[in-house]
Design an enzyme around this catalytic site. Structure first.
Site, short mmCIF file in Angstrom:
data_model
loop_
_atom_site.label_atom_id
_atom_site.label_comp_id
_atom_site.label_asym_id
_atom_site.label_seq_id
_atom_site.Cartn_x
_atom_site.Cartn_y
_atom_site.Cartn_z
N ASP A 95 -13.94 -1.83 2.49
CA ASP A 95 -13.05 -2.01 3.64
C ASP A 95 -13.82 -1.54 4.88
O ASP A 95 -14.48 -2.35 5.56
CB ASP A 95 -11.75 -1.21 3.39
CG ASP A 95 -10.80 -1.15 4.59
OD1 ASP A 95 -11.14 -1.68 5.66
OD2 ASP A 95 -9.71 -0.56 4.47
N LYS A 149 -0.94 -0.85 -4.47
CA LYS A 149 -2.17 -0.13 -4.14
C LYS A 149 -1.81 1.32 -3.88
O LYS A 149 -0.95 1.60 -3.05
CB LYS A 149 -2.83 -0.76 -2.92
CG LYS A 149 -3.87 0.08 -2.22
CD LYS A 149 -4.64 -0.73 -1.18
CE LYS A 149 -4.77 0.01 0.13
NZ LYS A 149 -5.49 -0.80 1.14
N LEU A 150 -2.46 2.22 -4.60
CA LEU A 150 -2.23 3.65 -4.40
C LEU A 150 -3.33 4.23 -3.53
O LEU A 150 -4.52 4.03 -3.80
CB LEU A 150 -2.22 4.40 -5.74
CG LEU A 150 -1.20 3.97 -6.79
CD1 LEU A 150 -1.34 4.87 -8.02
CD2 LEU A 150 0.22 4.02 -6.23
N LYS A 151 -2.95 4.97 -2.51
CA LYS A 151 -3.92 5.73 -1.75
C LYS A 151 -4.34 6.93 -2.59
O LYS A 151 -3.47 7.59 -3.20
CB LYS A 151 -3.30 6.21 -0.43
CG LYS A 151 -3.02 5.08 0.55
CD LYS A 151 -4.33 4.52 1.10
CE LYS A 151 -4.07 3.57 2.25
NZ LYS A 151 -5.35 3.06 2.81
N GLY A 210 -4.38 -4.67 5.79
CA GLY A 210 -3.40 -4.48 6.85
C GLY A 210 -3.61 -3.17 7.58
O GLY A 210 -4.26 -2.25 7.07
N SER A 236 0.85 -1.18 0.00
CA SER A 236 0.00 0.00 0.00
C SER A 236 0.89 1.23 0.00
O SER A 236 1.75 1.37 0.87
CB SER A 236 -0.89 -0.04 1.26
OG SER A 236 -1.66 1.13 1.36
N GLU A 284 -11.12 0.68 -3.78
CA GLU A 284 -11.46 0.33 -2.40
C GLU A 284 -12.09 1.51 -1.66
O GLU A 284 -11.51 2.60 -1.64
CB GLU A 284 -10.17 -0.13 -1.70
CG GLU A 284 -10.31 -0.48 -0.23
CD GLU A 284 -8.96 -0.91 0.37
OE1 GLU A 284 -7.98 -1.12 -0.40
OE2 GLU A 284 -8.87 -1.03 1.60
N ASP A 313 -7.19 3.00 -3.18
CA ASP A 313 -7.94 3.01 -1.92
C ASP A 313 -8.19 4.46 -1.52
O ASP A 313 -7.24 5.22 -1.32
CB ASP A 313 -7.14 2.28 -0.83
CG ASP A 313 -7.89 2.20 0.49
OD1 ASP A 313 -9.07 2.62 0.56
OD2 ASP A 313 -7.29 1.69 1.47
N LYS A 372 -10.03 -7.46 7.02
CA LYS A 372 -9.05 -7.02 8.03
C LYS A 372 -9.49 -7.58 9.36
O LYS A 372 -10.53 -7.15 9.89
CB LYS A 372 -9.06 -5.50 8.14
CG LYS A 372 -8.10 -4.78 7.25
CD LYS A 372 -8.13 -3.30 7.58
CE LYS A 372 -7.53 -2.50 6.44
NZ LYS A 372 -7.95 -1.09 6.51
C1 NPQ Z 1 -6.50 0.67 4.63
N1 NPQ Z 1 -4.24 0.18 5.56
O1 NPQ Z 1 -6.50 -0.31 3.88
C2 NPQ Z 1 -5.48 0.86 5.75
C3 NPQ Z 1 -5.32 2.25 6.15
C4 NPQ Z 1 -4.68 2.44 7.49
C5 NPQ Z 1 -2.15 -0.61 4.67
O2 NPQ Z 1 -3.49 0.92 3.58
C6 NPQ Z 1 -1.96 4.10 11.36
C7 NPQ Z 1 -1.54 4.80 10.24
C8 NPQ Z 1 -2.92 3.15 11.21
C9 NPQ Z 1 -2.13 4.56 9.01
C10 NPQ Z 1 -4.48 1.94 9.81
C11 NPQ Z 1 -3.36 0.23 4.55
C12 NPQ Z 1 -3.50 2.89 9.98
C13 NPQ Z 1 -3.11 3.61 8.87
C14 NPQ Z 1 -5.06 1.76 8.57
C15 NPQ Z 1 -3.70 3.36 7.63
O3 NPQ Z 1 -7.39 1.47 4.51
MG MG Z 2 -8.56 0.52 2.99
#
Ligand code: NPQ
Ligand code: MG
Length: 370
Positions: A238, A161-163, A290, A135, A213, A188, A262
């Protein structure tokens, strides 16, 4: 089993690079680590709650209070405790899945360690290795994003995966597609968009992404259902999926074509397996998400991601994606995969020296300190 002691560590780990999402930027990861001791041995688990209630309603201080004042007393009062009944013992408390998750997982770990059974065996894993995905946070600019993605591809990650967020969506996707061709790619949004963005986000269809996502709010299943109708990019949920019931509702509405499972968001690994089973029964692919876990939670996620319905690559990365120093032995990438630990319980040992070094507070919730 009988619970003899419960210790809660507040831990702060430096991140190898800041992680930026639509809900905020983290430069360190603060989380809770719980050590539970029973007459048959020890179990460990981590609570994913962040200091601020931004990803979801739970937050670190709230989780420690609900654990101490409402969840642990119920667990201690339950006769003949085993992992399968932790959910039942805690069911009267509404919400707080991440806090419930840490208790159930610690009991499950203690039980598996005592029985010499791995998490993978207990949960129904059918694979020995899991392909690794990564991610990628929102970057300062496109060149910085491309440099970061290039590094992950060189390390062997099999899916990116790009935020995204408003103002950082089509351009980063187009840039990554242009630079890296047909790399498996998904995005996401962490609920950053509203129904007014349906037409804008439809332009993601040009890039043949694996999925998008959680574009809309946690409680906005109706807009996700409209998106699933309008877009060719599959809609993955999610934040909206907190339980098998939520998934039933989302499926009935046509709001969910893929599920990010998750364990911490749904209250634990046993509910995560039930969500997997329901999704498989509906022909809906799932993948393991994650929460920036340390080796404690990361090893358990690997076992879950090795179940047969996890047909898409998850946000299951090596320890080094996030941490220079993990709380356990490192989980490493080899040929784009991570081995599912085979030892009893989560299969990794917590380095108690490192844990003590990185702990900013330690409280004994049950039992006297040694
Ligand atoms: C998601 N996880 O899928 C989450 C977002 C997420 C790996 O993208 C601290 C800092 C806790 C950033 C928990 C990934 C977090 C965080 C979740 C980001 O949406
Ligand atoms: Mg997510």
């Amino acid at each position: 089993m009988t619970i003899l002691s419960v210790r809660l560590h507040l831990v702060e780990l430096p991140l190898v690079r800041p992680f930026r999402t639509s809900f905020g930027t983290s430069t360190t990861r603060q989380l809770l680590v719980l050590r539970l001791e029973t007459e048959t041995g020890v179990g460990w688990a981590e609570c994913a709650a962040d200091p601020e209630p931004l990803y979801s309603a739970e937050f670190l201080t709230g989780a420690s209070l609900v654990l101490r004042d409402h969840l642990l007393p119920r667990l201690l009062a339950w006769p003949d405790l085993d992992a399968a009944h932790v959910g039942t013992a805690l069911a009267a408390v509404t919400g707080h899945p991440m806090a419930k998750h840490v208790l159930e997982t610690a009991v499950l770990d203690a039980e598996c360690r005592a029985q010499g059974q791995s998490f993978g065996e207990r949960l129904g894993a059918t694979r020995t290795h899991v392909p690794a995905g990564v991610s990628v946070g929102i970057a300062d600019d496109l060149p910085a994003l491309l440099t970061e993605v290039e590094g992950y591809l060189a390390a062997g990650y099999q899916r990116i995966k790009l935020k995204i967020e408003p103002g950082w969506d089509l351009a980063p996707v187009a840039a990554v597609c242009r630079a890296f061709g047909d790399v498996p790619l998904q995005v996401d949004a962490n609920a950053a968009y509203t129904a007014g963005d349906l037409a804008h986000l439809a332009r993601l269809d040009d890039f043949a992404l694996l999925l998008v996502e959680q574009p809309f709010g946690e409680d906005d299943l109706v807009t996700h259902a409209r998106a699933a109708d309008l877009w060719s990019t599959p809609v993955c949920l999610d934040e909206s999926i907190g339980s098998t019931h939520d998934l039933q509702t989302a499926l009935a509405l046509g709001a969910c074509q893929v599920v990010n499972v998750k364990p911490s968001r749904v209250g634990g690994y046993l509910e995560a397996v039930r969500i997997h089973d329901l999704a498989v029964a509906h022909g809906v692919p799932v993948w393991c998400g994650g929460m920036l876990e340390t080796g404690i939670g990361r090893s358990a996620n690997l076992a879950l991601a090795a179940l047969p319905g996890f047909t898409l690559v998850g946000d299951v990365s090596a320890s080094r994606r996030y941490y220079r120093q993990d709380l356990t032995e490192e989980l490493v990438l080899r040929d784009g995969q991570i081995a599912v630990p085979t030892g009893a319980g989560t299969g990794l040992e917590v380095d108690e020296t490192v844990l003590a070094d990185l702990s900013t507070s330690v409280v004994e919730l049950v039992g006297a300190p040694a």
